[in-house]
Design an enzyme around this catalytic site. Structure first.
Site, short mmCIF file in Angstrom:
data_model
loop_
_atom_site.label_atom_id
_atom_site.label_comp_id
_atom_site.label_asym_id
_atom_site.label_seq_id
_atom_site.Cartn_x
_atom_site.Cartn_y
_atom_site.Cartn_z
N TYR A 64 2.50 15.12 -4.47
CA TYR A 64 2.65 13.66 -4.51
C TYR A 64 3.03 13.22 -5.92
O TYR A 64 3.94 12.40 -6.11
CB TYR A 64 1.34 13.01 -4.06
N GLU A 93 -3.11 1.55 -0.30
CA GLU A 93 -3.87 1.27 -1.52
C GLU A 93 -5.13 0.47 -1.19
O GLU A 93 -6.18 0.67 -1.79
CB GLU A 93 -3.01 0.53 -2.54
N TRP A 96 -7.91 8.85 -3.74
CA TRP A 96 -6.56 8.77 -3.18
C TRP A 96 -6.27 10.00 -2.31
O TRP A 96 -5.54 9.91 -1.32
CB TRP A 96 -5.52 8.63 -4.28
#
Length: 201
Positions: free
Chosen positions: A29, A51, A59
Protein backbone atom coordinates in the site's frame (compact mmCIF):
# COMPACT_ATOMS: atom_id res chain seq x y z
CA UNK A 1 10.99 5.13 14.81
CA UNK A 2 11.88 8.38 13.09
CA UNK A 3 13.56 8.46 9.67
CA UNK A 4 13.26 5.94 6.87
CA UNK A 5 13.93 2.25 7.41
CA UNK A 6 15.73 -0.08 5.03
CA UNK A 7 15.25 -3.55 6.44
CA UNK A 8 15.15 -6.22 5.23
CA UNK A 9 15.25 -5.45 1.49
CA UNK A 10 17.43 -2.36 1.68
CA UNK A 11 14.84 -0.05 0.07
CA UNK A 12 14.31 3.16 2.11
CA UNK A 13 10.69 3.53 3.23
CA UNK A 14 8.63 5.42 5.74
CA UNK A 15 8.71 3.37 8.96
CA UNK A 16 5.06 2.32 8.72
CA UNK A 17 5.72 0.92 5.23
CA UNK A 18 8.59 -1.31 6.29
CA UNK A 19 8.77 -4.73 4.78
CA UNK A 20 8.30 -7.71 7.07
CA UNK A 21 6.12 -10.83 6.93
CA UNK A 22 3.57 -9.08 9.15
CA UNK A 23 3.64 -5.78 7.24
CA UNK A 24 3.55 -6.89 3.60
CA UNK A 25 0.10 -5.36 3.13
CA UNK A 26 1.34 -2.04 4.46
CA UNK A 27 4.47 -2.23 2.30
CA UNK A 28 2.50 -2.72 -0.91
CA UNK A 29 0.00 0.00 0.00
CA UNK A 30 2.84 2.37 0.92
CA UNK A 31 4.78 1.66 -2.27
CA UNK A 32 1.94 1.72 -4.81
CA UNK A 33 -1.00 3.74 -3.44
CA UNK A 34 -0.50 6.01 -0.43
CA UNK A 35 0.08 9.61 -1.44
CA UNK A 36 -0.65 9.16 -5.14
CA UNK A 37 -3.39 11.44 -6.50
CA UNK A 38 -6.90 9.99 -6.32
CA UNK A 39 -9.68 11.60 -8.34
CA UNK A 40 -13.32 10.75 -8.98
CA UNK A 41 -16.34 11.13 -6.74
CA UNK A 42 -16.76 7.40 -6.08
CA UNK A 43 -13.05 6.84 -5.43
CA UNK A 44 -12.92 9.72 -2.96
CA UNK A 45 -16.15 8.59 -1.30
CA UNK A 46 -14.50 5.20 -0.78
CA UNK A 47 -11.42 6.75 0.81
CA UNK A 48 -13.55 9.02 3.00
CA UNK A 49 -15.54 6.00 4.16
CA UNK A 50 -12.53 3.80 4.87
CA UNK A 51 -10.77 6.56 6.79
CA UNK A 52 -13.91 7.01 8.90
CA UNK A 53 -14.06 3.29 9.62
CA UNK A 54 -10.37 3.37 10.53
CA UNK A 55 -11.00 5.82 13.37
CA UNK A 56 -9.91 4.08 16.57
CA UNK A 57 -8.44 1.11 14.69
CA UNK A 58 -5.25 0.35 12.78
CA UNK A 59 -5.22 1.06 9.07
CA UNK A 60 -4.04 -2.52 8.49
CA UNK A 61 -7.36 -3.74 9.90
CA UNK A 62 -9.20 -1.72 7.25
CA UNK A 63 -6.78 -2.52 4.45
CA UNK A 64 -7.22 -6.24 4.91
CA UNK A 65 -10.99 -5.86 4.71
CA UNK A 66 -11.07 -3.53 1.71
CA UNK A 67 -12.37 -6.23 -0.62
CA UNK A 68 -15.15 -6.95 1.86
CA UNK A 69 -15.98 -3.27 2.16
CA UNK A 70 -16.19 -2.90 -1.61
CA UNK A 71 -18.51 -5.88 -1.89
CA UNK A 72 -20.70 -4.71 0.99
CA UNK A 73 -20.99 -1.13 -0.23
CA UNK A 74 -21.65 -1.77 -3.94
CA UNK A 75 -18.14 -0.82 -4.99
CA UNK A 76 -18.69 2.56 -3.30
CA UNK A 77 -20.79 3.72 -6.24
CA UNK A 78 -22.45 6.73 -4.66
CA UNK A 79 -25.91 6.49 -6.33
CA UNK A 80 -26.24 2.84 -5.32
CA UNK A 81 -25.14 3.34 -1.71
CA UNK A 82 -27.48 6.34 -1.46
CA UNK A 83 -30.38 3.96 -2.17
CA UNK A 84 -29.48 1.60 0.68
CA UNK A 85 -32.37 1.02 3.08
CA UNK A 86 -32.69 0.17 6.76
CA UNK A 87 -32.67 -3.47 5.68
CA UNK A 88 -29.31 -2.90 4.01
CA UNK A 89 -28.01 -1.33 7.20
CA UNK A 90 -29.02 -4.45 9.15
CA UNK A 91 -27.38 -6.62 6.49
CA UNK A 92 -24.15 -4.64 6.88
CA UNK A 93 -24.25 -5.07 10.64
CA UNK A 94 -24.16 -8.82 10.09
CA UNK A 95 -21.43 -8.77 7.42
CA UNK A 96 -18.15 -10.26 8.75
CA UNK A 97 -16.25 -8.79 5.80
CA UNK A 98 -16.41 -5.26 7.22
CA UNK A 99 -16.15 -3.49 10.57
CA UNK A 100 -19.62 -3.86 12.04
CA UNK A 101 -19.99 -0.50 13.73
CA UNK A 102 -23.54 0.81 13.70
CA UNK A 103 -22.61 4.50 13.91
CA UNK A 104 -20.05 4.27 11.12
CA UNK A 105 -22.41 2.31 8.87
CA UNK A 106 -25.15 4.86 9.45
CA UNK A 107 -22.72 7.69 8.70
CA UNK A 108 -21.66 6.02 5.45
CA UNK A 109 -25.24 5.70 4.23
CA UNK A 110 -25.98 9.29 5.23
CA UNK A 111 -22.81 10.50 3.51
CA UNK A 112 -23.78 8.69 0.33
CA UNK A 113 -27.08 10.56 0.28
CA UNK A 114 -25.29 13.88 0.74
CA UNK A 115 -22.76 13.01 -1.99
CA UNK A 116 -25.51 11.86 -4.36
CA UNK A 117 -27.14 15.29 -4.11
CA UNK A 118 -23.97 16.96 -5.42
CA UNK A 119 -23.33 17.52 -9.11
CA UNK A 120 -21.00 15.07 -10.88
CA UNK A 121 -17.43 15.99 -10.04
CA UNK A 122 -18.45 18.33 -7.25
CA UNK A 123 -17.18 16.11 -4.42
CA UNK A 124 -13.85 15.74 -6.21
CA UNK A 125 -13.61 19.49 -6.74
CA UNK A 126 -14.60 20.24 -3.17
CA UNK A 127 -12.00 17.96 -1.60
CA UNK A 128 -9.19 18.97 -3.94
CA UNK A 129 -9.91 22.66 -3.41
CA UNK A 130 -8.30 22.21 0.01
CA UNK A 131 -5.01 20.85 -1.32
CA UNK A 132 -2.25 23.15 -0.01
CA UNK A 133 0.55 24.61 -2.11
CA UNK A 134 2.97 21.70 -2.36
CA UNK A 135 5.98 23.96 -2.89
CA UNK A 136 5.28 25.83 0.34
CA UNK A 137 5.16 22.74 2.54
CA UNK A 138 8.30 21.57 4.33
CA UNK A 139 9.48 18.08 3.40
CA UNK A 140 9.32 15.84 6.48
CA UNK A 141 12.51 13.98 7.33
CA UNK A 142 11.08 12.12 10.31
CA UNK A 143 7.65 10.83 11.32
CA UNK A 144 7.62 13.40 14.13
CA UNK A 145 7.57 16.15 11.50
CA UNK A 146 4.33 14.87 9.92
CA UNK A 147 1.36 16.72 11.47
CA UNK A 148 -1.83 14.92 12.56
CA UNK A 149 -3.97 17.85 11.37
CA UNK A 150 -3.42 21.01 9.34
CA UNK A 151 -5.35 24.24 8.80
CA UNK A 152 -6.46 22.83 5.44
CA UNK A 153 -7.77 19.57 6.92
CA UNK A 154 -9.58 21.52 9.63
CA UNK A 155 -11.20 23.74 7.01
CA UNK A 156 -12.10 20.74 4.82
CA UNK A 157 -13.68 18.92 7.76
CA UNK A 158 -15.69 22.03 8.63
CA UNK A 159 -16.91 22.39 5.04
CA UNK A 160 -17.86 18.72 4.75
CA UNK A 161 -19.73 18.80 8.06
CA UNK A 162 -21.56 21.97 7.00
CA UNK A 163 -22.80 20.08 3.96
CA UNK A 164 -24.04 17.20 6.10
CA UNK A 165 -21.16 14.72 5.94
CA UNK A 166 -20.46 12.77 9.13
CA UNK A 167 -17.38 11.16 10.70
CA UNK A 168 -15.10 13.65 8.94
CA UNK A 169 -13.16 15.41 11.68
CA UNK A 170 -9.88 17.24 10.99
CA UNK A 171 -7.72 14.17 11.73
CA UNK A 172 -9.79 11.91 9.48
CA UNK A 173 -9.81 14.60 6.80
CA UNK A 174 -6.03 14.87 6.95
CA UNK A 175 -5.57 11.11 6.74
CA UNK A 176 -7.71 11.21 3.58
CA UNK A 177 -5.64 14.09 2.21
CA UNK A 178 -2.47 12.08 2.79
CA UNK A 179 -3.85 8.90 1.27
CA UNK A 180 -5.32 10.65 -1.77
CA UNK A 181 -2.28 12.72 -2.68
CA UNK A 182 -3.47 16.18 -1.70
CA UNK A 183 -0.25 16.28 0.30
CA UNK A 184 2.93 14.24 0.05
CA UNK A 185 3.96 13.05 3.50
CA UNK A 186 6.40 10.41 2.37
CA UNK A 187 9.63 11.19 4.19
CA UNK A 188 12.40 13.00 2.35
CA UNK A 189 14.54 9.88 1.89
CA UNK A 190 11.66 7.48 1.13
CA UNK A 191 12.02 5.88 -2.29
CA UNK A 192 8.36 6.64 -3.12
CA UNK A 193 8.45 10.39 -2.50
CA UNK A 194 9.80 11.37 -5.93
CA UNK A 195 7.33 9.11 -7.75
CA UNK A 196 4.47 10.73 -5.84
CA UNK A 197 5.69 14.20 -6.77
CA UNK A 198 5.90 13.17 -10.41
CA UNK A 199 2.38 11.75 -10.31
CA UNK A 200 1.10 14.99 -8.76
CA UNK A 201 2.48 16.99 -11.66
Amino acid sequence: MSGVVREPDGVPRCPWGMESPQMADYRDYHDTEWGRPVHGDDALFERMTLEAFQSGLSWLTILRRRTGFRAAFAGFRIPEVARFTDADAERLLADPGIIRNRAKIAATLANAKVAAALAPGELDGLIWSYAPDRAARPVPRTVAEVPPVTPESTALAKDLKKRGFRFVGPTTAYAMMQACGLVNDHLADCHVRRAVETAAR
